[in-house]
Design a protein around this motif. Structure first.
Motif, short mmCIF file in Angstrom:
data_model
loop_
_atom_site.label_atom_id
_atom_site.label_comp_id
_atom_site.label_asym_id
_atom_site.label_seq_id
_atom_site.Cartn_x
_atom_site.Cartn_y
_atom_site.Cartn_z
N THR A 92 0.83 -1.21 0.00
CA THR A 92 0.00 0.00 0.00
C THR A 92 0.86 1.25 0.00
O THR A 92 0.61 2.21 -0.74
CB THR A 92 -0.91 0.00 1.24
OG1 THR A 92 -1.68 -1.21 1.25
CG2 THR A 92 -1.85 1.20 1.25
N ILE A 93 1.92 1.24 0.84
CA ILE A 93 2.80 2.42 0.93
C ILE A 93 3.53 2.64 -0.39
O ILE A 93 3.62 3.77 -0.89
CB ILE A 93 3.78 2.24 2.11
CG1 ILE A 93 3.00 2.29 3.43
CG2 ILE A 93 4.87 3.31 2.08
CD1 ILE A 93 3.84 1.98 4.66
N GLU A 96 1.32 4.14 -2.98
CA GLU A 96 0.96 5.55 -2.75
C GLU A 96 2.11 6.52 -2.97
O GLU A 96 1.89 7.65 -3.35
CB GLU A 96 0.41 5.71 -1.33
CG GLU A 96 -0.99 5.13 -1.22
CD GLU A 96 -1.64 5.42 0.11
OE1 GLU A 96 -2.62 4.75 0.41
OE2 GLU A 96 -1.17 6.31 0.84
N TYR A 97 3.35 6.06 -2.69
CA TYR A 97 4.46 7.02 -2.73
C TYR A 97 5.38 6.87 -3.93
O TYR A 97 6.12 7.80 -4.25
CB TYR A 97 5.31 6.92 -1.45
CG TYR A 97 4.56 7.38 -0.23
CD1 TYR A 97 4.40 8.75 0.02
CD2 TYR A 97 4.01 6.48 0.66
CE1 TYR A 97 3.71 9.19 1.13
CE2 TYR A 97 3.32 6.90 1.78
CZ TYR A 97 3.17 8.26 2.01
OH TYR A 97 2.48 8.68 3.11
#
Lengths: 146, 128
Positions: A92-93, A96-97
């Motif tokens: 997920t991280i 997103e980044y």
């Protein structure tokens, strides 16, 4: 600020999930998280806090624990659920980044391969550990022990 | 005030929501990195006493003991805050009490981290 504090209910998760797999991971994170709270805090209390903490942790200590199927299953569940829970959070991280597609795919692929290797390694070591022989039998079968 | 678009539902602007969200991510990544190391070292048990005893003996130094305390701090926050998230996600009415829930998380955190730091702190001081 009603919007900012609006919870992600299971119904919302169903509406928004881009695939049934993503919805499944939404449930998995919460169910595995709940189990891990008890597994990990229990493990930490027993091994790191009481009875002398890490001072008395050595091969004999772990070998004694893994001669009991309860701790073998406990440790294996922590390994399996912890890695999948952690890897899914990391996914997920990264999503997103990391905006460049190539870097995103490379990072996620590395993460998944690493996780798979650690699940296989940990599973083999814990579930085939023989306290009488003093090693994990699968490692001997694979010729990894001298 | 203009209503934010629905899809921005998880954007926070300050307050406990934002801080707990950031800390949840930071602690999660820290715990995952530790988990990889911990699985690698524990896997040595499968290869017999020699390597594992060497590694755990090296773990008894003060630096690793400080990291152990840091790990406890991260794991405990992630666990308690995670329970708060699960509670709100499955019982949406609990969102009305989100401030109180966060206060409970902070309260429980202090109650549990103090004895943990005491036990590990003793080991740290002995190892100096």
């Amino acid at each position: 600020m009603a919007i900012a504090t609006k919870p992600r209910t299971a119904a919302q998760a169903r509406e928004r999930a881009s695939s049934s797999f993503e919805l499944w991971t939404w449930y998995f994170m919460r169910i595995s998280g709940l189990l891990l709270v008890f597994l990990v805090l229990g493990h930490f209390t027993i091994v790191h806090l009481i009875g002398g903490g890490i001072d008395r942790v050595d091969f004999a200590f772990v070998s004694g624990r893994w001669s009991n199927p309860l701790w073998q299953v406990w440790d294996w569940l922590m390994l399996f659920l912890g890695l999948l829970h952690g890897t899914n959070g990391m996914k997920t991280i990264i999503n997103e980044y990391v905006h460049r597609a190539g870097a995103r795919v490379a990072l996620k692929s590395t993460l998944y391969v690493l996780t798979l290797i650690f699940i296989l390694l940990g599973t083999a070591v814990i579930l085939t550990f023989d306290p009488n022989k003093g090693h994990s039998t699968v490692l001997q079968s694979l010729g990894l022990l001298k | 005030m203009a209503r934010l678009p629905e899809r921005l539902g998880t954007v926070y602007k300050g307050g406990q929501g934002q801080w707990s969200w950031a800390l949840h991510r930071i602690s999660g990544v820290a715990v995952l990195l530790f988990l990889f190391v911990h699985i690698a070292d524990t896997a040595l048990v499968g290869f017999g006493p020699k390597f594992y005893n060497q590694v755990v003996h090296a773990y008894h130094n003060p630096v690793i003991r400080l990291l152990e305390i840091g790990l406890a701090a991260m794991v405990l926050f992630h666990a308690l805050n995670g329970l708060r998230i699960i509670l709100i996600d499955f019982f949406p009415k609990m969102a009305d009490y989100h401030k109180q829930l966060f206060q409970i998380v902070v309260g429980l955190y202090i109650v549990l981290i103090v004895p943990a730091v005491f036990f590990m702190g003793r080991g740290f001081i002995r190892s100096l």
